[in-house]
Design an enzyme around this catalytic site. Sequence first.
Site, PDB file in Angstrom:
ATOM      1  N   VAL A 174      37.645   7.815  -6.714  1.00 17.81           N
ATOM      2  CA  VAL A 174      37.383   8.245  -7.682  1.00 17.81           C
ATOM      3  C   VAL A 174      35.776   8.772  -6.748  1.00 17.81           C
ATOM      4  O   VAL A 174      35.413   8.386  -5.922  1.00 17.81           O
ATOM      5  CB  VAL A 174      37.000   7.272  -8.168  1.00 17.81           C
ATOM      6  CG1 VAL A 174      35.610   7.952  -9.243  1.00 17.81           C
ATOM      7  CG2 VAL A 174      37.805   6.533  -8.863  1.00 17.81           C
ATOM      8  N   ILE A 175      34.904  10.069  -7.119  1.00 19.64           N
ATOM      9  CA  ILE A 175      34.231  10.876  -6.330  1.00 19.64           C
ATOM     10  C   ILE A 175      33.370  11.006  -7.804  1.00 19.64           C
ATOM     11  O   ILE A 175      33.163  11.271  -8.501  1.00 19.64           O
ATOM     12  CB  ILE A 175      34.782  12.217  -5.805  1.00 19.64           C
ATOM     13  CG1 ILE A 175      35.585  11.929  -4.695  1.00 19.64           C
ATOM     14  CG2 ILE A 175      33.611  13.420  -4.975  1.00 19.64           C
ATOM     15  CD1 ILE A 175      36.192  13.410  -3.693  1.00 19.64           C
ATOM     16  N   GLY A 200      27.891  14.541 -11.840  1.00 25.22           N
ATOM     17  CA  GLY A 200      27.185  14.633 -12.966  1.00 25.22           C
ATOM     18  C   GLY A 200      26.900  13.551 -13.800  1.00 25.22           C
ATOM     19  O   GLY A 200      25.513  13.710 -15.096  1.00 25.22           O
ATOM     20  N   THR A 201      28.085  12.618 -14.708  1.00 23.88           N
ATOM     21  CA  THR A 201      27.678  11.978 -15.724  1.00 23.88           C
ATOM     22  C   THR A 201      28.041  10.357 -15.076  1.00 23.88           C
ATOM     23  O   THR A 201      28.753  10.271 -14.256  1.00 23.88           O
ATOM     24  CB  THR A 201      29.601  12.120 -16.398  1.00 23.88           C
ATOM     25  OG1 THR A 201      30.677  12.246 -15.812  1.00 23.88           O
ATOM     26  CG2 THR A 201      28.796  13.842 -16.766  1.00 23.88           C
ATOM     27  N   HIS A 240      30.950   8.805 -15.895  1.00 25.68           N
ATOM     28  CA  HIS A 240      32.147   8.809 -15.739  1.00 25.68           C
ATOM     29  C   HIS A 240      32.336   7.875 -14.179  1.00 25.68           C
ATOM     30  O   HIS A 240      33.379   6.548 -14.608  1.00 25.68           O
ATOM     31  CB  HIS A 240      32.930   9.534 -15.596  1.00 25.68           C
ATOM     32  CG  HIS A 240      34.519   9.772 -15.361  1.00 25.68           C
ATOM     33  ND1 HIS A 240      35.073   9.890 -14.687  1.00 25.68           N
ATOM     34  CD2 HIS A 240      35.558   8.974 -16.885  1.00 25.68           C
ATOM     35  CE1 HIS A 240      36.252   9.793 -14.611  1.00 25.68           C
ATOM     36  NE2 HIS A 240      36.684   9.073 -15.455  1.00 25.68           N
ATOM     37  N   ARG A 242      37.363   9.158   5.121  1.00 25.27           N
ATOM     38  CA  ARG A 242      38.046   7.746   4.955  1.00 25.27           C
ATOM     39  C   ARG A 242      39.360   7.602   4.918  1.00 25.27           C
ATOM     40  O   ARG A 242      40.248   6.636   4.649  1.00 25.27           O
ATOM     41  CB  ARG A 242      37.602   7.074   3.620  1.00 25.27           C
ATOM     42  CG  ARG A 242      35.947   6.499   4.136  1.00 25.27           C
ATOM     43  CD  ARG A 242      35.559   5.899   3.459  1.00 25.27           C
ATOM     44  NE  ARG A 242      33.718   5.853   3.633  1.00 25.27           N
ATOM     45  CZ  ARG A 242      33.251   6.488   3.578  1.00 25.27           C
ATOM     46  NH1 ARG A 242      32.569   7.869   3.437  1.00 25.27           N
ATOM     47  NH2 ARG A 242      31.535   6.263   3.811  1.00 25.27           N
TER      48      ARG A 242
END
Length: 160
Positions: free
Chosen positions: A81-82, A85-86, A88, A127
């Site tokens: 998960v990157i 801007g929210t 989320h 990673r």
Amino acid sequence: MSGEGAPRIEPIDGKGLRVAVVAASWHQRVMDGLLTGAHRALREAEVGEVTELRVPGSWELPVAARAATSGHDAVVALGVVIRGGTPHFEYVCQGVTQGLAQLAVDSGVPVGFGLLTCDTEQQALDRAGLPGSQEDKGHEAVTAALSTVVALRGLTGARG
């Protein structure tokens, strides 16, 4: 890098073990690296049976991992998960992390945690165990899960 201070884990004998690898599909390049590292660790340990299950995204990892606990000695969950801007990012990371942790506790089946939670794509690539990466979190997640299987068997054997 977060790998500093990691324990040195001796080679694991995985003969006869059944392991499920549950992997998200988002961020294909990163996921390819995580899966390659995971499968390399499984081969090194000579794990007897490997099942791979792909799901759309990281959010789906806990439910798929739950299904995979049946008939497997360990489950390894891989995803990325990157941050965007929210909010989320926070919801997904927290939900998946809590879901996988609760699954391990409730089922008693070790769950290797291979969810990358990164601020940038470059952090994820660093990673992913790809050429030039600084860490191999797919390999590490498998190694942690297998080490936990061995530790739990030692505990059970000590009682029996």
